[in-house]
Design a protein around this motif. Structure first.
Motif, PDB file in Angstrom:
ATOM      1  N   MET A 183     -18.059 -10.216  19.184  1.00  0.00           N
ATOM      2  CA  MET A 183     -17.575  -9.678  17.920  1.00  0.00           C
ATOM      3  C   MET A 183     -18.060 -10.588  16.801  1.00  0.00           C
ATOM      4  N   THR A 184     -18.480  -9.954  15.725  1.00  0.00           N
ATOM      5  CA  THR A 184     -18.952 -10.722  14.572  1.00  0.00           C
ATOM      6  C   THR A 184     -17.761 -11.142  13.717  1.00  0.00           C
ATOM      7  N   ASP A 185     -17.970 -12.189  12.947  1.00  0.00           N
ATOM      8  CA  ASP A 185     -16.880 -12.635  12.081  1.00  0.00           C
ATOM      9  C   ASP A 185     -16.574 -11.599  10.996  1.00  0.00           C
ATOM     10  N   GLU A 186     -17.587 -10.865  10.569  1.00  0.00           N
ATOM     11  CA  GLU A 186     -17.364  -9.819   9.569  1.00  0.00           C
ATOM     12  C   GLU A 186     -16.437  -8.734  10.113  1.00  0.00           C
ATOM     13  N   ARG A 187     -16.678  -8.297  11.336  1.00  0.00           N
ATOM     14  CA  ARG A 187     -15.832  -7.260  11.940  1.00  0.00           C
ATOM     15  C   ARG A 187     -14.425  -7.785  12.172  1.00  0.00           C
ATOM     16  N   PHE A 188     -14.295  -9.034  12.581  1.00  0.00           N
ATOM     17  CA  PHE A 188     -12.957  -9.590  12.798  1.00  0.00           C
ATOM     18  C   PHE A 188     -12.157  -9.591  11.506  1.00  0.00           C
ATOM     19  N   PHE A 189     -12.794 -10.002  10.400  1.00  0.00           N
ATOM     20  CA  PHE A 189     -12.072 -10.042   9.134  1.00  0.00           C
ATOM     21  C   PHE A 189     -11.748  -8.627   8.628  1.00  0.00           C
ATOM     22  N   GLN A 190     -12.575  -7.657   8.965  1.00  0.00           N
ATOM     23  CA  GLN A 190     -12.246  -6.269   8.624  1.00  0.00           C
ATOM     24  C   GLN A 190     -10.991  -5.822   9.360  1.00  0.00           C
ATOM     25  N   ARG A 238      -9.139  -5.016  20.632  1.00  0.00           N
ATOM     26  CA  ARG A 238      -8.118  -6.059  20.614  1.00  0.00           C
ATOM     27  C   ARG A 238      -8.515  -7.278  21.437  1.00  0.00           C
ATOM     28  N   ALA A 239      -9.025  -7.065  22.639  1.00  0.00           N
ATOM     29  CA  ALA A 239      -9.374  -8.195  23.508  1.00  0.00           C
ATOM     30  C   ALA A 239     -10.491  -9.036  22.881  1.00  0.00           C
ATOM     31  N   GLU A 240     -11.494  -8.367  22.325  1.00  0.00           N
ATOM     32  CA  GLU A 240     -12.586  -9.105  21.685  1.00  0.00           C
ATOM     33  C   GLU A 240     -12.096  -9.863  20.452  1.00  0.00           C
ATOM     34  N   ALA A 241     -11.228  -9.240  19.677  1.00  0.00           N
ATOM     35  CA  ALA A 241     -10.717  -9.875  18.467  1.00  0.00           C
ATOM     36  C   ALA A 241      -9.839 -11.079  18.808  1.00  0.00           C
ATOM     37  N   GLU A 242      -9.008 -10.953  19.848  1.00  0.00           N
ATOM     38  CA  GLU A 242      -8.179 -12.083  20.258  1.00  0.00           C
ATOM     39  C   GLU A 242      -9.043 -13.230  20.764  1.00  0.00           C
ATOM     40  N   ALA A 243     -10.099 -12.902  21.520  1.00  0.00           N
ATOM     41  CA  ALA A 243     -11.011 -13.940  22.006  1.00  0.00           C
ATOM     42  C   ALA A 243     -11.714 -14.628  20.831  1.00  0.00           C
ATOM     43  N   PHE A 244     -12.104 -13.855  19.840  1.00  0.00           N
ATOM     44  CA  PHE A 244     -12.743 -14.425  18.649  1.00  0.00           C
ATOM     45  C   PHE A 244     -11.776 -15.344  17.913  1.00  0.00           C
ATOM     46  N   ALA A 245     -10.514 -14.914  17.792  1.00  0.00           N
ATOM     47  CA  ALA A 245      -9.511 -15.723  17.104  1.00  0.00           C
ATOM     48  C   ALA A 245      -9.265 -17.032  17.845  1.00  0.00           C
ATOM     49  N   LEU A 246      -9.215 -16.990  19.159  1.00  0.00           N
ATOM     50  CA  LEU A 246      -9.007 -18.215  19.940  1.00  0.00           C
ATOM     51  C   LEU A 246     -10.232 -19.128  19.868  1.00  0.00           C
ATOM     52  N   GLY A 247     -11.406 -18.555  19.764  1.00  0.00           N
ATOM     53  CA  GLY A 247     -12.627 -19.342  19.724  1.00  0.00           C
ATOM     54  C   GLY A 247     -12.942 -19.929  18.362  1.00  0.00           C
ATOM     55  N   HIS A 248     -12.378 -19.380  17.303  1.00  0.00           N
ATOM     56  CA  HIS A 248     -12.682 -19.837  15.942  1.00  0.00           C
ATOM     57  C   HIS A 248     -11.406 -20.044  15.122  1.00  0.00           C
TER      58      HIS A 248
END
Length: 135
Positions: free
Chosen positions: A1-8, A25-35
């Motif tokens: 997931m890109t940071d742009e999509r996460f912030f959207q 949801r799973a990708e966004a949660e993984a992105f949040a935990l990673g960054h």
């Protein structure tokens, strides 16, 4: 997931992951935990906004009986009987005017031929009128 999509997703659905789209949801949660350092400020402001929105109280809706009684007390506007026929007549007149005027407003495709035809059509008749029947 890109940071742009996460912030959207974060801006659209808030900071609570339960509200995020299920397929992302799973990708966004993984992105949040990673960054965590990248999203900290945005996530906190979204949490604050979520808290404010959760404090809103839904207004109570008036009972249907009260609603009907209030609406029954409102005056009913009376339209004069001449308004509808006048509006129809005006529409017909405007339509007829536009229909007849549209022929006069159109420009022929080749104006050179029209100018030539206007200039030289009937020139024999013009000379005979000017010189008389003898010419």
């Amino acid at each position: 997931m890109t940071d742009e999509r996460f912030f959207q997703i974060l801006e659209a659905y808030g900071a609570d992951p339960a509200r995020w789209p299920a397929d992302e949801r799973a990708e966004a949660e993984a992105f949040a935990l990673g960054h965590p350092d990248l999203i900290a400020d945005a996530a906190q402001s979204e949490r604050d906004l979520d808290a404010l929105l959760d404090q809103l109280i839904e207004p109570e809706r008036a009972s249907p009986l009260l609603e009907r009684r209030l609406l029954a007390q409102l005056p009913v506007p009376a339209l004069p009987s001449w308004m509808a026929p006048s509006a129809i007549a005006a529409a017909l007149l405007v339509g007829a005017f536009i229909g007849f005027a549209s022929g006069a407003m159109t420009v022929p495709g080749d104006t050179g031929d029209a100018i030539y035809a206007d200039a030289f059509t009937g020139y024999e008749q013009d000379w005979t009128d000017w010189l008389g029947e003898d010419a």
